[in-house]
Scaffold this active site. Structure first.
Site, PDB file in Angstrom:
ATOM      1  N   GLY A   1     -38.231  49.840   7.506  1.00 30.48           N
ATOM      2  CA  GLY A   1     -37.083  49.559   8.347  1.00 30.48           C
ATOM      3  C   GLY A   1     -35.963  50.543   8.136  1.00 30.48           C
ATOM      4  O   GLY A   1     -36.000  51.686   8.579  1.00 30.48           O
ATOM      5  N   GLY A   2     -34.913  50.112   7.420  1.00 29.72           N
ATOM      6  CA  GLY A   2     -33.707  50.918   7.258  1.00 29.72           C
ATOM      7  C   GLY A   2     -33.952  52.314   6.723  1.00 29.72           C
ATOM      8  O   GLY A   2     -33.314  53.276   7.168  1.00 29.72           O
TER       9      GLY A   2
ATOM     10  N   ASN B   1     -39.877  51.629  11.631  1.00 33.46           N
ATOM     11  CA  ASN B   1     -39.377  50.756  12.701  1.00 33.46           C
ATOM     12  C   ASN B   1     -37.869  50.942  12.807  1.00 33.46           C
ATOM     13  O   ASN B   1     -37.107  50.432  11.989  1.00 33.46           O
ATOM     14  CB  ASN B   1     -39.727  49.300  12.380  1.00 33.46           C
ATOM     15  CG  ASN B   1     -39.238  48.339  13.453  1.00 33.46           C
ATOM     16  OD1 ASN B   1     -38.832  48.749  14.533  1.00 33.46           O
ATOM     17  ND2 ASN B   1     -39.269  47.051  13.143  1.00 33.46           N
ATOM     18  N   TRP B   2     -37.451  51.664  13.841  1.00 37.15           N
ATOM     19  CA  TRP B   2     -36.030  51.957  13.998  1.00 37.15           C
ATOM     20  C   TRP B   2     -35.238  50.751  14.484  1.00 37.15           C
ATOM     21  O   TRP B   2     -34.006  50.765  14.447  1.00 37.15           O
ATOM     22  CB  TRP B   2     -35.836  53.098  14.995  1.00 37.15           C
ATOM     23  CG  TRP B   2     -36.326  54.430  14.522  1.00 37.15           C
ATOM     24  CD1 TRP B   2     -36.949  54.717  13.331  1.00 37.15           C
ATOM     25  CD2 TRP B   2     -36.244  55.665  15.239  1.00 37.15           C
ATOM     26  NE1 TRP B   2     -37.255  56.049  13.269  1.00 37.15           N
ATOM     27  CE2 TRP B   2     -36.832  56.657  14.420  1.00 37.15           C
ATOM     28  CE3 TRP B   2     -35.737  56.023  16.481  1.00 37.15           C
ATOM     29  CZ2 TRP B   2     -36.924  57.997  14.821  1.00 37.15           C
ATOM     30  CZ3 TRP B   2     -35.827  57.346  16.882  1.00 37.15           C
ATOM     31  CH2 TRP B   2     -36.407  58.323  16.055  1.00 37.15           C
ATOM     32  N   LYS B   3     -35.913  49.737  14.981  1.00 35.51           N
ATOM     33  CA  LYS B   3     -35.254  48.545  15.529  1.00 35.51           C
ATOM     34  C   LYS B   3     -34.262  48.958  16.623  1.00 35.51           C
ATOM     35  O   LYS B   3     -34.585  49.840  17.420  1.00 35.51           O
ATOM     36  CB  LYS B   3     -34.637  47.712  14.412  1.00 35.51           C
ATOM     37  CG  LYS B   3     -35.664  47.367  13.323  1.00 35.51           C
ATOM     38  CD  LYS B   3     -35.171  46.381  12.317  1.00 35.51           C
ATOM     39  CE  LYS B   3     -36.261  46.099  11.295  1.00 35.51           C
ATOM     40  NZ  LYS B   3     -35.868  45.070  10.318  1.00 35.51           N
TER      41      LYS B   3
ATOM     42  N   GLY C   1     -34.547  43.786   5.217  1.00 37.35           N
ATOM     43  CA  GLY C   1     -33.145  44.153   5.354  1.00 37.35           C
ATOM     44  C   GLY C   1     -32.221  43.517   4.338  1.00 37.35           C
ATOM     45  O   GLY C   1     -31.005  43.604   4.463  1.00 37.35           O
TER      46      GLY C   1
ATOM     47  N   HIS D   1     -43.385  40.742  15.052  1.00 35.06           N
ATOM     48  CA  HIS D   1     -42.361  40.966  14.023  1.00 35.06           C
ATOM     49  C   HIS D   1     -41.511  39.706  13.862  1.00 35.06           C
ATOM     50  O   HIS D   1     -41.225  39.001  14.830  1.00 35.06           O
ATOM     51  CB  HIS D   1     -41.480  42.156  14.390  1.00 35.06           C
ATOM     52  CG  HIS D   1     -40.635  42.658  13.265  1.00 35.06           C
ATOM     53  ND1 HIS D   1     -39.485  42.015  12.878  1.00 35.06           N
ATOM     54  CD2 HIS D   1     -40.792  43.710  12.423  1.00 35.06           C
ATOM     55  CE1 HIS D   1     -38.956  42.673  11.848  1.00 35.06           C
ATOM     56  NE2 HIS D   1     -39.728  43.696  11.556  1.00 35.06           N
TER      57      HIS D   1
ATOM     58  N   SER E   1     -37.821  45.964   2.907  1.00 32.64           N
ATOM     59  CA  SER E   1     -36.965  46.797   2.044  1.00 32.64           C
ATOM     60  C   SER E   1     -37.773  47.841   1.281  1.00 32.64           C
ATOM     61  O   SER E   1     -37.526  48.108   0.111  1.00 32.64           O
ATOM     62  CB  SER E   1     -36.144  45.929   1.086  1.00 32.64           C
ATOM     63  OG  SER E   1     -35.259  45.085   1.800  1.00 32.64           O
TER      64      SER E   1
ATOM     65  N   GLU F   1     -38.454  39.225  13.479  1.00 32.57           N
ATOM     66  CA  GLU F   1     -37.235  39.179  14.277  1.00 32.57           C
ATOM     67  C   GLU F   1     -37.538  38.745  15.711  1.00 32.57           C
ATOM     68  O   GLU F   1     -36.729  38.054  16.340  1.00 32.57           O
ATOM     69  CB  GLU F   1     -36.549  40.555  14.245  1.00 32.57           C
ATOM     70  CG  GLU F   1     -35.962  40.863  12.875  1.00 32.57           C
ATOM     71  CD  GLU F   1     -35.701  42.330  12.622  1.00 32.57           C
ATOM     72  OE1 GLU F   1     -35.302  42.662  11.491  1.00 32.57           O
ATOM     73  OE2 GLU F   1     -35.911  43.154  13.527  1.00 32.57           O
TER      74      GLU F   1
ATOM     75  N   GLU G   1     -44.882  41.333   6.041  1.00 32.44           N
ATOM     76  CA  GLU G   1     -43.455  41.459   5.771  1.00 32.44           C
ATOM     77  C   GLU G   1     -42.887  40.105   5.371  1.00 32.44           C
ATOM     78  O   GLU G   1     -42.635  39.255   6.236  1.00 32.44           O
ATOM     79  CB  GLU G   1     -42.710  41.965   7.009  1.00 32.44           C
ATOM     80  CG  GLU G   1     -43.056  43.372   7.421  1.00 32.44           C
ATOM     81  CD  GLU G   1     -42.066  43.897   8.461  1.00 32.44           C
ATOM     82  OE1 GLU G   1     -41.448  44.929   8.190  1.00 32.44           O
ATOM     83  OE2 GLU G   1     -41.891  43.256   9.502  1.00 32.44           O
TER      84      GLU G   1
END
Length: 263
Positions: free
Chosen positions: A243-244, A13-15, A184, A106, A222, A108, A178
């Site tokens: 994610g990251g 997930n590049w967000k 993150g 998600h 993470s 967010e 999640e």
């Protein structure tokens, strides 16, 4: 069917990342990693979820990757079809652009953009009606976990969509757990805690649908190359929503490789 028989999924997930030039480089780096041949077709399903502005271009760039890489939308409108809805992208528009996978729910989206349970359910209903495959995100906050409410919250989020999912449509749903406190933050649920929650989700799904034992359950929060092997060893963790670490092709590949080799 046990969780261990499910083909694992690893989705990046590049967000709201990265800029165009960096995205192009990231795709090229990922394609180069995939050329190593350590992940065989069918060992692990791999997907990337870029911002909506890049969906079609990323899909085109990945068309000649060494193995199939699925392009996933990060969200979808709660409105179906087409019409005067400025800024919205419907499930029908995604399908028309050959984007057939989408993230919904998600944390967010729920926390920052006020995607309530009813909004999420509408998105799920329209995505399924359009024939999309959904990666449905669930998870609890740190406050909820410390209050002993984690399982209740997560299972309720699954129940929130059960009324709009027809019996045969569960085959088009993947669940991504999640824990919000781990997204993150660098914190990760221990493999034991993650497995325990995944087992509870599996139990809950089995009570809702006969397809419960065969639904892929992904862990997110993470996830990185350093903890992927331990997470992949858990019987009810069938992949990862990354994610990251997905913004680094080598790290993302190592995570996918860990799951490909473990199942």
């Amino acid at each position: 069917m046990s969780g261990s028989t499910i083909t694992p999924w690893v989705v990046g997930n590049w967000k709201m990342n990265p800029m165009q030039a960096n995205a192009q480089q990231l795709i090229q780096d990922l394609k180069q990693q995939l050329q190593q041949g350590d992940i065989l077709e069918g060992q692990c399903r791999i997907g990337v979820a870029p911002p909506s502005i890049a969906l079609s271009s990323v899909q085109a760039e990945l068309a000649n990757a060494a193995i199939d890489v699925i392009t996933v939308a990060q969200d979808v409108s709660r409105i179906a079809g087409t019409g005067a809805y400025t800024g919205e992208v419907s499930a029908d528009l995604l399908k028309d652009s050959q984007i057939t996978y989408v993230l919904i729910g998600h944390s967010e989206r729920r926390e920052i953009f006020a995607d309530t349970a009813s909004v999420v359910a509408e998105k799920v209903k329209h995505a399924l009606a359009a024939g999309l495959h959904i990666i449905y995100c669930v998870g609890e906050s740190l406050v909820q976990r410390e209050a002993g409410q984690a399982e209740q919250v997560v299972l309720q989020q699954i129940c929130d969509i059960s009324a709009v999912v027809e019996a045969e449509q569960w085959a088009n749903i993947t669940i991504a757990y999640e824990p919000i406190w781990a997204i993150g933050t660098g914190k990760t649920a221990s493999p034991e805690d993650a497995q325990a929650m995944h087992a509870k989700i599996r139990e809950g799904l089995t009570q809702i649908t006969p397809q419960g034992p065969s639904i892929a359950l992904l862990y997110g929060g993470s996830v990185k190359a350093e903890n992927a092997v331990e997470l992949a060893a858990c019987p009810d963790i069938n992949g990862a929503l990354v994610g990251g670490a997905s913004l680094n092709a080598e790290s993302f590949y190592q995570i996918a490789h860990a799951f490909a080799q473990s199942k």
